[in-house]
Design an enzyme around this catalytic site. Structure first.
Site, PDB file in Angstrom:
ATOM      1  CG  ASP A 267      -0.269  -0.068   2.528  1.00 24.76           C
ATOM      2  OD1 ASP A 267       0.161   0.990   3.043  1.00 24.76           O
ATOM      3  OD2 ASP A 267      -0.165  -1.175   3.088  1.00 24.76           O
TER       4      ASP A 267
ATOM      5  CG  ASP B 190      -6.745   3.466   7.169  1.00 27.15           C
ATOM      6  OD1 ASP B 190      -6.824   2.840   8.238  1.00 27.15           O
ATOM      7  OD2 ASP B 190      -5.764   4.160   6.846  1.00 27.15           O
TER       8      ASP B 190
ATOM      9  CD  GLU C 298      -4.665   3.510  10.683  1.00 28.66           C
ATOM     10  OE1 GLU C 298      -3.688   3.414  11.464  1.00 28.66           O
ATOM     11  OE2 GLU C 298      -4.593   3.336   9.453  1.00 28.66           O
TER      12      GLU C 298
END
Length: 281
Positions: free
Chosen positions: A81, A169, A171
């Site tokens: 990534d 994403d 987090e």
């Protein structure tokens, strides 16, 4: 003579007075606004600039880092990534065995990766199966707003066999409180708002990238997404470890941020034909 002695004494006292004033002024400088450092008042580092977050940014700080994965008899497919790296040596990655990639497209509703097109098209041109990811900031706008922003700026999907579904994403917050100031119930609702909107826009269920410890803390270990959303789990250690509730298996595993060429390296839980199957929907 007495007059001269008086003048000399006055001059010495004047110099001492000026010197003392100068020292006092210098002592005050650290308290002036212009003399502030990059650290906060409590000595901790100031948060990074908005837009600079990347997938896995908080993993080492919060979960630590162990060894690299052990050899496994289970077939896995290497991936990477990327976000702020600019020009990426895709040919070198391909030659090393990397067959898929995710590229940061957006963050919140305020940031678009200026390298996105170059990175997204570059990985495709070399033969990789690739997709886009969105760094969520649930404290800035709604899940629906961010899903729409993502889809409108590179996070869509097409049935061409080369495009992976988009990634949420979710987090640790690099800019403040790790759960973005949301309760566990509110966080689950925010994620649901994003994933529902993404599916409505693209026809695909978004992949969820997260770390098990964050998921437990900030969603209360919600089991509500495992039946629909593929899991990309972050753990920098020899094994994938415990998974968040609701997911019996992981689809992808980010296992290091210090791999060759680009740093972040991942393993898809299956052979290349399984990567292709995810792309095809």
């Amino acid at each position: 003579m007495p007059l001269n002695r008086h003048r000399a004494g006055t001059a010495r006292r004047s110099r001492l007075t000026v010197g003392g004033a100068l020292l006092a002024a210098l002592a005050l400088l650290p308290t002036l606004p212009g003399a502030a450092t990059a650290a906060d008042a409590d000595g901790s580092a100031a948060p990074p600039a908005r837009g600079t977050a990347r997938i896995g940014q908080g993993v080492i700080e919060h979960d630590g880092q162990g060894g690299l994965p052990r050899d496994s008899r289970v077939v896995q497919t290497e991936g990477v990534d990327v976000s702020h790296q600019g020009n990426v040596a895709w040919q070198s990655l391909w030659n090393s065995g990397v067959k898929w990639a995710y590229v940061k497209a957006t963050e919140g509703t305020y940031y678009k990766n200026p390298y996105f097109a170059r990175q997204y098209n570059g990985s495709y041109a070399i033969g990789m199966i690739r997709g886009a990811y969105h760094f969520a900031t649930p404290d800035t706008t709604s899940g629906a707003a961010q899903a729409n922003y993502f889809v409108d700026n590179g996070g869509g999907w097409s049935r061409d066999g080369k495009t992976l579904p988009g990634v949420l994403d979710i987090e640790w917050n690099p800019y403040g409180a790790q759960c973005y100031g949301l309760s566990r119930a509110a966080m689950v609702n925010w994620i649901r708002d994003f994933t529902t909107t993404y599916r409505a826009r693209t026809g695909r269920d978004a992949v969820i990238y997260t770390a098990t410890s964050w998921w437990k803390e900030c969603t209360g270990n919600s089991a509500g997404f495992g039946a629909t959303n593929p899991l990309w789990v972050a753990r920098y250690n020899t094994t994938v470890g415990e998974l968040p509730a609701g997911w019996p298996v992981h689809t992808m595993w980010q296992y290091t941020s210090t791999g060759p060429i680009v740093g972040d390296h991942n393993r898809f839980n299956g052979a290349l034909d399984r990567v292709q199957a995810l792309a095809n929907g």
